[in-house]
Design an enzyme around this catalytic site. Structure first.
Site, PDB file in Angstrom:
ATOM      1  CD  GLU A  87      -2.808   1.207   2.364  1.00 24.90           C
ATOM      2  OE1 GLU A  87      -3.324   0.185   2.931  1.00 24.90           O
ATOM      3  OE2 GLU A  87      -3.317   1.849   3.487  1.00 24.90           O
TER       4      GLU A  87
ATOM      5  CD  GLU B 142      -2.525   7.495   5.637  1.00 26.96           C
ATOM      6  OE1 GLU B 142      -3.882   6.806   5.459  1.00 26.96           O
ATOM      7  OE2 GLU B 142      -1.336   8.004   5.551  1.00 26.96           O
TER       8      GLU B 142
END
Length: 565
Positions: free
Chosen positions: A160, A165
């Site tokens: 990932e 974020e």
């Protein structure tokens, strides 16, 4: 800005993007997939898949509390911008009622290596978790676009890549954005993280970028690199990034993003464009004008300065020494600094270096052979201005101190024009990044434990602040070394302090009377002498730069570095 000026925007992007190429290893030039969000209404079903199926147990991961839907209210295009909107509203789906809705989009395009640019505004509301990220095309996740045909691998073995974020780092300042890698060797609360502080994420568009090559993954904000992931030895455990990945855009609610205030109504991530670049033109030309030289040499590192031209824009350097082979990619025509670490102090080394391009075309006169002898490292503390990323206007203080089997590392940013400063300790090999604790002001510290006396460690510090970052050079320290200089004798004299950096006047405080002060250039030339010093001396005649400050009291002597600005 939008689409009536699309051609102008493309030309502007083409002109400004190369300015950041020196910060990445492989430059990707050819646009292979994009969405400019030109058509108002629902998102383009050719490009995007709504992932709405709940995982087993009826709830999304990380304690999130939203339903992802394909409702037009949660994802739509308006006046050339994609809107992903989280809304407070009761919603029942798959037999489960939740109080929040949002959207999670999967790209129907997957790729191996390249550069992704996403220009967006993101929400910073408490409890929201906007994200731009990638998952392995082979991830076994029911409801994902590629799952039915390719979903053979569980997370995190699929790998990932979190480009951006926000909302899950409550200990960071406002407008801090984070990037992270999740692999079998580190996942969940992963240690493979980097971040930087942006300006007004809600109201300002920023370009979030990820440059992924076979050798490293670099994250950039507005064209400025702030974190690179590059394990020295790549294995499936720390580098599952050798297979295709696809893009995800979403806003999650609650869970690790914290409590959602009762006053929350809605929040949007507004995306201007998503673009993916690769290199698609066949390459048959070999690199030219290959040069190699040594740079900075320490007790355990040798810097190699490499440069070559190539029509592809990228040159691959293969370095052999003592039976070890390492590779590094660099931008053609721009000097590449490769730091070879883990060497033995005061030892002769021979480096054989070959230049090729990514297609395997080799420089005609490969290899170039360089010889270097490592130094005896005694560096423990001082002041410096050198940067391997960004730059410092004044510089930084550094100190390494062995305490039992631990090493306490302290750095202070001396640049006074930066706000929102956070610091991260970079380990050189294998690379890792960990946040340092703030002591006061811009002083940060981190203690690394269970070190072996006599071993060499190599660390740098990344200072991130509003609008950018700067990374110090790597320092080599021998665990257990007290770093005495010359005839320095441990005593109260070692506790003398002075304003560093200094300008015009050098102010000194000492528990012992100071008989004499000598200031030497870094080449050993005496440039200033003062006797019977009380508290200050005039240094206005000295040029800016680094010096050695020698202080005498009776028969005792102490030497420290002095930066004059």
């Amino acid at each position: 800005m939008k689409k009536s000026t699309c051609f102008q925007i493309f030309i502007f992007f083409f002109l400004v993007t190369p300015r950041s190429f020196a910060q990445v290893d492989v430059v990707y030039n050819d646009l292979v997939w994009s969405d400019e969000f030109d058509a108002d209404g629902a998102v383009n079903a050719t490009n995007w898949h709504h992932q709405t199926q709940l995982p087993g147990g009826g709830g999304w991961f990380n304690g999130e509390v939203q339903h992802y839907t394909n409702q037009l209210a949660n994802s739509f295009v308006n006046t050339g911008f994609l809107n992903i909107k989280a809304i407070k509203e009761p919603y029942t789906d798959q037999g489960v009622t939740k109080q929040y809705t949002s959207a999670r989009l999967n790209s129907k395009f997957a790729f191996l290596y390249g550069r992704v640019d996403v220009r967006a505004k993101i929400p910073t509301h408490q409890g929201t978790w906007p994200a731009i990220w990638l998952l392995g095309k082979n991830v076994n996740e029911d409801g994902g676009f590629f799952d039915a045909q390719f979903g053979t691998t569980n997370w995190p073995t699929c790998g990932e890549i979190d480009m951006m974020e926000h909302g899950i780092t409550s200990n960071e300042p406002t407008n801090y954005v984070q990037s992270a890698l999740h692999t079998p060797s580190s996942f969940g609360n992963t240690v493979n993280i980097g971040g930087t502080v942006a300006t007004d994420l809600v109201n300002n568009y920023h370009v979030y970028s990820m440059n992924w090559s076979p050798f490293q993954i670099t994250f950039l904000l507005d064209g400025v690199a702030y974190y690179t992931y590059n394990p020295a030895i790549k294995t499936p455990s720390n580098w599952p990034f050798y297979a295709e990945q696809y893009l995800l855009l979403n806003i999650a609610m609650g869970g690790v993003a914290g409590n959602i205030p009762a006053s929350f109504t809605d929040a949007s991530m507004v995306v201007d464009y998503v673009r993916v670049y690769q290199n698609t033109i066949p390459d048959t030309e070999s690199p030219t004008n290959f040069t190699a030289a040594t740079g900075t040499i320490s007790g355990s590192t040798v810097e190699l300065l490499l440069n070559a031209n190539d029509n592809s824009g990228t040159v691959l350097y293969t370095i052999n020494y003592n039976g070890t082979t390492t590779t590094a990619a660099g931008t053609a025509g721009i000097q590449k600094s490769v730091m070879v670490s883990g060497l033995v102090p005061n030892t002769d080394y021979t480096f054989s270096i070959a230049a090729t391009d990514l297609a395997g075309n080799a420089f005609a006169n490969n290899p170039i052979v360089l010889n270097a002898t490592t130094a005896t490292s005694t560096e423990c503390s001082g002041t410096d201005t050198q940067a391997i990323q960004g730059n410092f206007t004044t510089g930084y203080n550094y100190e390494f101190e062995t305490i039992g089997t631990d090493v306490k590392i302290t750095f202070e940013l001396l640049d006074t024009n930066q706000v929102g400063v956070v610091a991260y300790l970079w380990k050189q090999s294998p690379f890792s990044e960990v946040q340092m604790s703030n002591v006061s002001g811009n002083i940060f510290t981190k203690t690394i434990t269970n070190q072996t006396s006599g071993s060499n460690i190599n660390y740098a510090v990344k200072f991130a602040f509003a609008g950018g970052l700067a990374v110090t050079k790597y320092f080599t320290y021998i665990v257990g070394n007290n770093c005495t200089l010359g005839t320095e004798i441990p005593s109260k004299l070692n506790t003398f302090t002075f304003k560093n950096p200094a300008k015009d006047i050098l102010e000194i405080q000492s528990e012992l009377p100071i008989d004499k002060i000598e200031i030497y250039s870094m080449t050993g030339v005496l440039v200033k002498t003062a006797t019977e010093v009380k508290s200050s001396i005039d240094i206005s005649a000295l040029s800016e730069g680094m010096y050695l400050l020698t202080v005498y009291s009776g028969s005792e002597k102490s030497v420290k570095k002095l930066l004059i600005k």
